[in-house]
Design an enzyme around this catalytic site. Structure first.
Site, short mmCIF file in Angstrom:
data_model
loop_
_atom_site.label_atom_id
_atom_site.label_comp_id
_atom_site.label_asym_id
_atom_site.label_seq_id
_atom_site.Cartn_x
_atom_site.Cartn_y
_atom_site.Cartn_z
N ALA A 2 -9.27 45.91 34.25
CA ALA A 2 -9.13 46.95 35.28
C ALA A 2 -7.72 47.01 35.86
O ALA A 2 -7.28 48.06 36.33
CB ALA A 2 -10.15 46.70 36.38
N ARG A 53 -11.41 42.76 41.33
CA ARG A 53 -11.06 41.50 42.01
C ARG A 53 -9.63 41.42 42.49
O ARG A 53 -9.26 40.44 43.14
CB ARG A 53 -11.37 40.32 41.07
CG ARG A 53 -12.85 40.21 40.78
CD ARG A 53 -13.17 39.16 39.74
NE ARG A 53 -14.56 39.24 39.36
CZ ARG A 53 -15.08 40.11 38.51
NH1 ARG A 53 -14.28 40.98 37.90
NH2 ARG A 53 -16.36 40.15 38.23
N ILE A 91 -13.71 51.33 31.48
CA ILE A 91 -14.63 52.42 31.15
C ILE A 91 -13.96 53.77 31.35
O ILE A 91 -14.60 54.81 31.28
CB ILE A 91 -15.88 52.33 32.06
CG1 ILE A 91 -15.47 52.37 33.54
CG2 ILE A 91 -16.69 51.06 31.75
CD1 ILE A 91 -16.62 52.56 34.51
N ASP A 92 -12.61 53.74 31.63
CA ASP A 92 -11.95 54.95 32.11
C ASP A 92 -11.38 55.85 31.02
O ASP A 92 -10.90 56.96 31.32
CB ASP A 92 -10.85 54.58 33.13
CG ASP A 92 -9.83 53.58 32.56
OD1 ASP A 92 -9.56 53.61 31.35
OD2 ASP A 92 -9.29 52.77 33.35
N HIS A 115 -17.20 47.72 27.40
CA HIS A 115 -18.12 48.05 28.50
C HIS A 115 -18.47 49.53 28.55
O HIS A 115 -18.93 50.03 29.57
CB HIS A 115 -17.52 47.58 29.83
CG HIS A 115 -17.39 46.08 29.91
ND1 HIS A 115 -16.65 45.43 30.86
CD2 HIS A 115 -17.91 45.10 29.12
CE1 HIS A 115 -16.72 44.11 30.66
NE2 HIS A 115 -17.47 43.90 29.60
N CYS A 168 -30.22 60.06 28.92
CA CYS A 168 -31.51 59.92 29.58
C CYS A 168 -32.19 58.67 29.01
O CYS A 168 -32.40 58.58 27.79
CB CYS A 168 -32.37 61.15 29.30
SG CYS A 168 -34.10 60.89 29.78
N SER A 201 -8.78 39.58 35.22
CA SER A 201 -8.98 38.29 35.89
C SER A 201 -9.60 37.27 34.92
O SER A 201 -9.66 36.09 35.22
CB SER A 201 -9.90 38.47 37.10
OG SER A 201 -11.14 39.02 36.68
P1 NAD Z 1 -10.76 42.46 37.58
O1 NAD Z 1 -10.86 43.48 38.67
O2 NAD Z 1 -11.67 41.31 37.65
O3 NAD Z 1 -9.27 41.89 37.53
C1 NAD Z 1 -8.16 42.74 37.51
C2 NAD Z 1 -6.92 41.86 37.49
O4 NAD Z 1 -5.80 42.72 37.34
C3 NAD Z 1 -6.73 41.07 38.80
O5 NAD Z 1 -6.55 39.70 38.48
C4 NAD Z 1 -5.45 41.68 39.42
O6 NAD Z 1 -4.61 40.71 39.99
C5 NAD Z 1 -4.77 42.29 38.20
N1 NAD Z 1 -3.98 43.48 38.53
C6 NAD Z 1 -4.33 44.52 39.32
N2 NAD Z 1 -3.34 45.44 39.34
C7 NAD Z 1 -2.35 44.95 38.55
C8 NAD Z 1 -1.06 45.44 38.18
N3 NAD Z 1 -0.58 46.59 38.63
N4 NAD Z 1 -0.30 44.69 37.35
C9 NAD Z 1 -0.76 43.48 36.88
N5 NAD Z 1 -1.97 42.98 37.21
C10 NAD Z 1 -2.76 43.72 38.02
O7 NAD Z 1 -10.90 43.26 36.23
P2 NAD Z 1 -11.50 42.84 34.82
O8 NAD Z 1 -11.01 41.49 34.43
O9 NAD Z 1 -11.26 44.00 33.92
O10 NAD Z 1 -13.08 42.69 35.03
C11 NAD Z 1 -13.79 43.55 35.86
C12 NAD Z 1 -14.77 44.53 35.28
O11 NAD Z 1 -14.45 45.68 36.01
C13 NAD Z 1 -14.70 44.95 33.88
O12 NAD Z 1 -15.92 44.69 33.35
C14 NAD Z 1 -14.49 46.49 33.91
O13 NAD Z 1 -15.50 47.10 33.13
C15 NAD Z 1 -14.75 46.88 35.31
N6 NAD Z 1 -13.87 47.88 35.93
C16 NAD Z 1 -13.24 48.83 35.19
C17 NAD Z 1 -12.39 49.74 35.79
C18 NAD Z 1 -11.72 50.77 34.92
O14 NAD Z 1 -12.31 51.22 33.95
N7 NAD Z 1 -10.48 51.15 35.23
C19 NAD Z 1 -12.15 49.66 37.16
C20 NAD Z 1 -12.83 48.68 37.92
C21 NAD Z 1 -13.68 47.78 37.28
#
Ligand code: NAD
Length: 251
Positions: free
Chosen positions: A26, A38, A105-106, A121, A129, A197
């Protein structure tokens, strides 16, 4: 200063590689205006979200699910790919990158021009449905939920709540995407983890594949991850800054 040196080391590894696999999370999309879970200001600060974004949460309270996810879904609707998404598309175009494995998922990797993308994901763009399996484009539904006109999209034939094609907590991963991701990770000569993360399993298992065969791992993330001690290079900084430097190197 340290971040610049680390960035140069990461770019040097990328220069030597021809089968890069990127694992994105993310954090690669926060600079497009999509909150992560996170990171600082992430959606997790709302403690009830994990329950509402679970398969059982959707089944028991679909209205609560859509209410909880509207901030994420409406931010995705307006988002454009970041420099880091464009970097990965560029690396594929010049024959250095084999695949992008994403937890997101974006749909922004496809929007940036990446071709081989494994979405572990799922995608928020479509839904189905759960009863009759009919498929739906979700954009209009999200717009109506965002503006308060709609609470829950219902299947016109069955009247049951439409579920977005995303993997919720408690759901299984799509087998084809997972198998393809593992195969790509087994064959890569460099893994780049960008904006994750690395705590969501099984996606977070993937970096163990290159590590266990001595293939270098590069992590670019704002915050520490549990894999930092096993990575060849850790760039602790913003992906936009990293991607700007790396794009300049691979023009
Ligand atoms: P996470 O939110 O757990 O971790 C994101 C990490 O990215 C964090 O450690 C943060 O410090 C780092 N980060 C944020 N902005 C940053 C930047 N500009 N530069 C460098 N690092 C940056 O995300 P995850 O590990 O992908 O797991 C979370 C779940 O969230 C996934 O399963 C995903 O499907 C879902 N999710 C997806 C989206 C999306 O599609 N964009 C958004 C939110 C959550």
């Amino acid at each position: 200063m340290k971040t610049m040196v680390d960035t140069e080391q990461a770019i040097s590894l990328m220069r030597k590689s021809s089968r890069i696999v990127a694992l994105s999370g993310a954090g690669i999309s926060t600079e497009a205006g999509i909150p992560d879970f996170r990171g600082p200001g992430g959606l997790w600060e709302d403690g009830s979200l994990m329950k509402q974004l679970s398969a059982s949460g959707f089944a028991s309270d679909p209205e609560g699910f859509y209410r909880a996810s509207v901030r994420l879904f409406s931010s995705i609707g307006n988002a454009r790919p970041t420099l880091a998404h464009k970097l990965l598309a560029r690396l594929e175009e010049i024959g250095k990158l084999d695949a992008v494995v994403t937890q997101n998922i974006d749909g922004l990797h496809h929007a940036a021009g990446s071709k081989r993308v494994f979405e572990l994901h799922g995608t928020y763009r479509t839904g189905h449905c759960p009863k009759c399996g009919a498929g739906f484009d979700m954009a209009a539904y999200y717009a109506d939920i965002g503006s308060g006109k709609l609470k829950v999209p219902l299947c016109p034939s069955c009247g049951v709540p439409v579920k977005p094609d995303i993997v919720l907590f408690e759901d299984l991963l799509p087998v084809d995407a997972w198998d393809a991701a593992v195969e790509a990770a087994e064959q890569c000569d460099l893994m780049l983890v960008l904006g994750s993360s690395l705590v969501v399993y099984p996606a977070a298992e993937l970096p163990m594949i290159p590590i266990s065969s001595g293939v270098p791992l590069v992590i670019v993330n704002l915050e520490e991850t549990g894999y930092d001690g096993m990575a060849r290079v850790v760039v602790r900084g913003r992906l936009g800054d990293f991607a700007k430097s790396a794009l300049a190197a691979f023009i």
